[in-house]
Design an enzyme around this catalytic site. Structure first.
Site, PDB file in Angstrom:
ATOM      1  N   ASP A 393       0.706  -1.326   0.027  1.00 19.31           N
ATOM      2  CA  ASP A 393      -0.084   0.050   0.004  1.00 19.31           C
ATOM      3  C   ASP A 393       0.873   1.277  -0.006  1.00 19.31           C
ATOM      4  O   ASP A 393       0.132   2.409  -0.555  1.00 19.31           O
ATOM      5  CB  ASP A 393      -1.011   0.090   1.094  1.00 19.31           C
ATOM      6  CG  ASP A 393      -1.894  -0.981   0.862  1.00 19.31           C
ATOM      7  OD1 ASP A 393      -2.453  -1.185  -0.130  1.00 19.31           O
ATOM      8  OD2 ASP A 393      -2.747  -1.378   1.976  1.00 19.31           O
ATOM      9  N   TYR A 484     -10.237  -0.724   1.607  1.00 21.11           N
ATOM     10  CA  TYR A 484     -10.007  -1.089   3.094  1.00 21.11           C
ATOM     11  C   TYR A 484      -9.535   0.397   3.590  1.00 21.11           C
ATOM     12  O   TYR A 484      -9.079   1.309   3.391  1.00 21.11           O
ATOM     13  CB  TYR A 484      -8.650  -2.004   2.965  1.00 21.11           C
ATOM     14  CG  TYR A 484      -9.268  -3.294   3.478  1.00 21.11           C
ATOM     15  CD1 TYR A 484      -9.631  -3.404   4.970  1.00 21.11           C
ATOM     16  CD2 TYR A 484      -8.958  -4.519   2.635  1.00 21.11           C
ATOM     17  CE1 TYR A 484     -10.218  -4.883   5.268  1.00 21.11           C
ATOM     18  CE2 TYR A 484      -9.524  -5.595   2.978  1.00 21.11           C
ATOM     19  CZ  TYR A 484     -10.038  -5.748   4.251  1.00 21.11           C
ATOM     20  OH  TYR A 484     -10.470  -7.063   4.502  1.00 21.11           O
ATOM     21  N   HIS A 534      -3.145 -10.180   5.577  1.00 23.12           N
ATOM     22  CA  HIS A 534      -2.640  -8.651   5.872  1.00 23.12           C
ATOM     23  C   HIS A 534      -1.329  -8.763   6.808  1.00 23.12           C
ATOM     24  O   HIS A 534      -1.495  -9.391   7.894  1.00 23.12           O
ATOM     25  CB  HIS A 534      -3.704  -7.797   6.580  1.00 23.12           C
ATOM     26  CG  HIS A 534      -4.993  -7.776   5.944  1.00 23.12           C
ATOM     27  ND1 HIS A 534      -5.268  -6.385   4.912  1.00 23.12           N
ATOM     28  CD2 HIS A 534      -6.189  -8.403   5.922  1.00 23.12           C
ATOM     29  CE1 HIS A 534      -6.190  -6.762   4.684  1.00 23.12           C
ATOM     30  NE2 HIS A 534      -6.948  -7.794   5.160  1.00 23.12           N
ATOM     31  N   ASP A 541      12.890   1.510  16.648  1.00 19.31           N
ATOM     32  CA  ASP A 541      14.522   1.679  17.070  1.00 19.31           C
ATOM     33  C   ASP A 541      14.452   1.945  18.365  1.00 19.31           C
ATOM     34  O   ASP A 541      14.405   3.168  18.830  1.00 19.31           O
ATOM     35  CB  ASP A 541      15.067   2.912  16.029  1.00 19.31           C
ATOM     36  CG  ASP A 541      16.515   3.174  16.402  1.00 19.31           C
ATOM     37  OD1 ASP A 541      16.880   2.532  17.275  1.00 19.31           O
ATOM     38  OD2 ASP A 541      17.199   3.648  15.425  1.00 19.31           O
ATOM     39  N   PHE A 677      19.425  -7.390   4.489  1.00 15.42           N
ATOM     40  CA  PHE A 677      19.758  -6.693   5.746  1.00 15.42           C
ATOM     41  C   PHE A 677      20.487  -7.770   6.771  1.00 15.42           C
ATOM     42  O   PHE A 677      21.277  -7.371   7.657  1.00 15.42           O
ATOM     43  CB  PHE A 677      18.512  -6.222   6.555  1.00 15.42           C
ATOM     44  CG  PHE A 677      18.021  -4.954   6.188  1.00 15.42           C
ATOM     45  CD1 PHE A 677      18.101  -4.685   4.740  1.00 15.42           C
ATOM     46  CD2 PHE A 677      16.949  -4.196   7.037  1.00 15.42           C
ATOM     47  CE1 PHE A 677      17.439  -3.411   4.187  1.00 15.42           C
ATOM     48  CE2 PHE A 677      16.490  -3.048   6.297  1.00 15.42           C
ATOM     49  CZ  PHE A 677      16.865  -2.678   5.106  1.00 15.42           C
ATOM     50  N   GLU A 681      26.057 -10.038  10.904  1.00 15.49           N
ATOM     51  CA  GLU A 681      26.573  -8.870  12.032  1.00 15.49           C
ATOM     52  C   GLU A 681      26.512  -8.871  13.497  1.00 15.49           C
ATOM     53  O   GLU A 681      25.069  -9.506  13.817  1.00 15.49           O
ATOM     54  CB  GLU A 681      26.262  -7.306  11.503  1.00 15.49           C
ATOM     55  CG  GLU A 681      26.773  -6.957  10.211  1.00 15.49           C
ATOM     56  CD  GLU A 681      26.621  -5.586   9.985  1.00 15.49           C
ATOM     57  OE1 GLU A 681      27.528  -4.636  10.147  1.00 15.49           O
ATOM     58  OE2 GLU A 681      25.559  -5.265   9.498  1.00 15.49           O
ATOM     59  N   ASP A 687      23.574  -1.049  18.424  1.00 14.87           N
ATOM     60  CA  ASP A 687      22.309  -0.300  18.324  1.00 14.87           C
ATOM     61  C   ASP A 687      21.307  -0.935  17.346  1.00 14.87           C
ATOM     62  O   ASP A 687      21.481  -1.373  16.308  1.00 14.87           O
ATOM     63  CB  ASP A 687      22.719   1.059  17.473  1.00 14.87           C
ATOM     64  CG  ASP A 687      21.445   2.110  17.361  1.00 14.87           C
ATOM     65  OD1 ASP A 687      20.441   1.899  18.006  1.00 14.87           O
ATOM     66  OD2 ASP A 687      21.847   3.239  16.758  1.00 14.87           O
ATOM     67  N   LEU A 688      20.272  -1.498  18.304  1.00  9.68           N
ATOM     68  CA  LEU A 688      19.325  -2.414  17.343  1.00  9.68           C
ATOM     69  C   LEU A 688      17.950  -1.758  16.837  1.00  9.68           C
ATOM     70  O   LEU A 688      17.649  -0.788  17.531  1.00  9.68           O
ATOM     71  CB  LEU A 688      18.990  -3.263  18.494  1.00  9.68           C
ATOM     72  CG  LEU A 688      20.097  -4.324  19.219  1.00  9.68           C
ATOM     73  CD1 LEU A 688      19.696  -5.305  20.129  1.00  9.68           C
ATOM     74  CD2 LEU A 688      21.055  -4.876  18.047  1.00  9.68           C
ATOM     75  N   HIS A 698      -7.340 -13.294   6.893  1.00 13.86           N
ATOM     76  CA  HIS A 698      -8.734 -13.011   6.814  1.00 13.86           C
ATOM     77  C   HIS A 698      -9.492 -14.165   6.032  1.00 13.86           C
ATOM     78  O   HIS A 698      -9.386 -13.908   4.899  1.00 13.86           O
ATOM     79  CB  HIS A 698      -8.919 -11.709   6.367  1.00 13.86           C
ATOM     80  CG  HIS A 698     -10.185 -11.083   6.516  1.00 13.86           C
ATOM     81  ND1 HIS A 698     -10.487  -9.612   6.106  1.00 13.86           N
ATOM     82  CD2 HIS A 698     -11.479 -11.447   7.014  1.00 13.86           C
ATOM     83  CE1 HIS A 698     -12.000  -9.496   6.423  1.00 13.86           C
ATOM     84  NE2 HIS A 698     -12.258 -10.438   6.869  1.00 13.86           N
TER      85      HIS A 698
END
Length: 767
Positions: A393, A484, A534, A541, A677, A681, A687-688, A698
């Site tokens: 969307d 929707y 859906h 973060d 991604f 590492e 820093d997560l 549905h």
């Protein structure tokens, strides 16, 4: 009734309202109807404002900035060969989206929490390049702002792991050209569709059928394929087209830009493929040709009131009032809010709508960024439309489809409303009242306890009851995306918890009922509720006492243990602690039986009891979902985020989003492939970023007509303190009560309230 009168004296009403008061007299409930008609000037609501500590770094560009930017882009020296959108054809280049690029996290924090300068501002510009045999969409980065001699542009490839910022634009040709090629086929079949469907496309302006295209485009052996489905056109003013599929499908090859190379390939009816209209007509005229049911329109597809009236439903329902005005502080210009111990900024974008940033609790940042990434729906069925439909969307612009909220329905009448802007196709759309902020009572206490008086070896305490109101701050927006409607809530609780909730409503995209019982229920005469999933992806973060954190898994395991005090082994359970060590292990499914806890914690800090402080993330409502179809032939590599419930990665400014709006245009080679991604590492004290999915599988049923109801179509995630505080933070509120059951000398039960209302008389319960 003293307290009720107190409320009336202090409330502001801007229109005529009816309030029902219920009170108990002996053992009988009676109602007292009170009509109140006050003008706004007679009782003005207090305004409470605050000046944000810093400027909002995540809001949209100003109208002036966009005006400067557009003029700059059209200058010949930029070499972009642009045509103003209003004058552009499908063979021209024109400007699409223009919006602010969020700064890098390090630069933002240096400004927000230190003495660093405000980050340099840059704009993202989406260019539609139609002046080519191979049209494409190109994203560029323009800056610095304000526009000056220093301003330049370059490809905006920083955040796309495809390697560039260019996407093939397969459907560049306008729908007019497409219709000119396709509609004659439908007109040729008009006499047959009148008989089979009860409707037709006649080309004379009297169409009672339309043609719905499949999304996304499909490829077969290197050719671009478009399937079209005949649908009924609603005759009652409601946009219920998705409830009116008619079971007749057309297949076209639309490869290339020259219609001379396009071709009508096939027609499907009753699960039989016909290679030409001639072949279909011959079969139709053959005795024994099976005709399917017709879709019949009626009130069943409208959202107006219908059916037997409910008892007493004509009376106004209970309503909430805000007696003293908002209890939060707002900097409207910077969309900055302070409520109780929380503070945060609201950002906004065309692709994704609202997002939250720099969320602090008790003065410490707990979340740097919290917001929607993508809303995907993937269908299944035995017809080309249901089987091949998948939506991303953000392609349509979730933020551009956020409309005015309805006071008293979408949000309480006392809510505070914010406006937004979307800059697209050379125009600015002002979205009035498209975000609302309000407090509400959750309908249940956040804390309560009742105890009878006890004096024994087991304890010595008084009889009392205590309870604390559960007041929640809500930030809400609603996006209406085609058929929707999604309601997005960010809920803040007094104990420091944050809930992210999504509710769905609107019209389902139904399928024609035709031997498809394995894909859904028959919910009307010729309508099947097509099966779909859906998956709505969010980014969190989270920063716990700094940016260096670890994602901990605490498992609850069955075990048999021997104890010194027991003569036999005992079956029990215990905890097993472990960490997600690297990104290769960062793709997660919620555990069965909720027998595992996921906590983002700081292992460089301990609380005073020696435990690591953190925030836990867990499902709060609905059933967590991910895509059941693991290797979709249609969405391909465009929605890799949908394969698991949640993910953990190391923060990188080059990995800002799990999906791009342009992914939908070229799913086989998307701008962002989320799977890239995960490259091993380390996630230990780094820093997560947590990426989590809400949504639902549905299987539509009769209760989804005319619209899906949000009572069941919802899901939420809670992010909650876990050994982060020394005590439950809701103890700070004064909105609590203690009742002492030990009568005083007057035979009264003492009630202790903690609200600071100097003119409120103390209350007593009489025996």
């Amino acid at each position: 009734m003293a307290t009720t009168r107190f409320c009336f004296q202090r409330c502001c009403f801007t229109s005529l309202i009816t309030v029902f008061l219920a009170y108990k007299v002996v053992d009988k409930w009676t109602e007292n109807k009170v009509r109140i008609d006050l003008k706004a000037e007679e009782c003005k609501r207090p305004r409470r404002t605050v000046r944000s500590p810093k400027e909002n770094l995540w809001d949209t560009l100003s109208n002036y900035e966009v005006s400067q930017l557009i003029d700059w882009l059209y200058e010949p020296k930029q070499g972009l060969n642009l045509t103003h959108h209003d004058n552009a054809t499908h063979w021209d280049n024109f400007v699409g989206v223009t919006e602010l690029i969020s700064p890098n996290k390090r630069d933002a924090l240096a400004y927000l929490e230190g003495n660093g300068p405000a980050p340099t501002r840059y704009a993202r510009v989406v260019l539609f390049q139609g002046a080519s045999e191979d049209p494409y969409v190109h994203e560029i980065k323009v800056g610095p702002f304000p526009i000056s001699k220093k301003t330049t542009w370059e490809p905006y490839s920083d955040i796309y792991n495809k390697g560039d910022s260019v996407t093939r634009w397969y459907d560049a040709d306008d729908h007019k050209r497409l219709n000119e090629f396709i509609i004659p086929i439908a007109i040729e079949l008009a006499d047959i569709t009148y008989d089979l469907l009860g409707t037709a496309i006649d080309g004379q302006g009297n169409d009672t059928s339309g043609l719905s295209m499949i999304d996304p485009l499909q490829m077969e052996n290197g050719r671009i394929i478009r399937w079209f489905e005949f649908i009924g056109l609603p005759q009652n003013g409601y946009n219920a087209e998705t409830l009116l599929p008619q079971g007749l499908y057309l297949k076209f090859d639309v490869t290339g830009r020259d219609p001379k190379g396009w071709a009508f390939k096939a027609l499907l009816y009753n699960n039989i493929m016909y290679n030409s209209t001639t072949e279909f007509r011959k079969a139709y005229n053959t005795p024994g040709f099976v005709k399917l049911n017709k879709i019949v329109q009626g009130d069943w597809m409208t959202t107006k009131r219908q059916g037997k009236r409910l008892p007493l439903d004509e009376l106004p329902p209970p309503m909430a009032v805000q007696a003293e005005g908002p209890r939060f502080l707002l900097d409207k210009k910077n969309k900055y809010i302070e409520w109780m111990d929380f503070s945060f900024y609201i950002g906004f974008s065309r692709d994704l709508g609202p997002s939250l940033h720099q969320i602090k609790f008790q003065g410490k940042r707990i979340v740097y960024e919290l917001g929607l990434q993508e809303a995907m729906s993937h269908y299944a069925g035995n017809d080309p439309m249901s089987s091949g439909t998948s939506y991303l969307d953000s392609y349509y612009g979730i933020g551009s489809l956020v409309y005015n909220l309805i006071p008293g329905y979408d949000c309480p009448e006392y809510a505070t409303f914010l406006d937004n802007r979307v800059h697209e196709n050379g125009h600015t759309t002002h979205q009035r009242n498209s975000i609302c902020i309000f407090e509400q009572d959750a309908g249940y206490t956040i804390q309560r306890h009742t105890s009878t008086k006890k004096m024994s070896l087991e304890g010595h305490h008084r009889g009392y009851a205590s309870a604390t109101r559960n007041t929640v701050l809500v930030v809400r927006a609603v996006a209406s995306i085609g058929n929707y409607d999604y309601t997005f809530d960010y809920n803040f609780f007094l104990d420091g918890s944050i809930e992210v909730k999504v509710r769905a409503s609107g019209y389902i995209q139904g399928a024609f009922y035709m031997n498809n019982e394995d894909y859904g229920y028959r919910i009307h005469e010729a309508l099947s509720g097509s099966l779909h999933t859906h998956v709505i992806n969010f980014k969190a973060d989270i920063d716990i006492l700094g940016e260096k954190n670890t994602f901990e898994r605490i498992s609850l395991l069955p075990t048999t243990e021997k104890y010194q005090w027991s003569e036999m082994p005992r079956k029990t359970m215990k905890l097993k602690r472990g960490s997600i060590e690297n990104e290769d292990n960062g793709k997660l499914i919620w555990p069965k039986n909720a027998a595992e806890m996921y906590v983002i914690m700081n292992k460089d800090a301990k609380n005073k009891y020696g435990e690591y402080p953190g925030y836990r993330i867990f499902p709060a409502s609905g059933s967590p979902t991910h895509l059941i179809i693991q290797d979709s032939p249609y969405i391909l590599k465009a929605a890799e985020f949908a394969k698991h419930h949640l993910y953990v990665t190391k923060h990188k400014d080059s990995e800002r989003r799990s999906c791009s709006a342009a992914n939908f245009m070229n799913p086989q080679d998307p701008l962002i492939n989320f799977d890239k991604f995960f490259n091993g590492e380390s996630l230990l004290q780094e820093d997560l970023v947590v990426w989590f999915n809400l949504g639902m599988h549905h299987v539509a049923h009769t209760g989804d007509l005319p619209n899906t109801v949000s009572t069941t179509a919802q899901g939420s995630i809670m992010i909650s303190p876990h050994n982060y505080l020394d005590l439950d933070a809701s103890r700070q509120t004064s909105q609590m009560i203690e009742i002492d059951f030990s009568p005083d000398t007057k035979g009264e039960t003492t009630i202790k309230e903690f609200e600071f209302l100097p003119d409120k008389k103390p209350l007593h319960y009489h025996d």
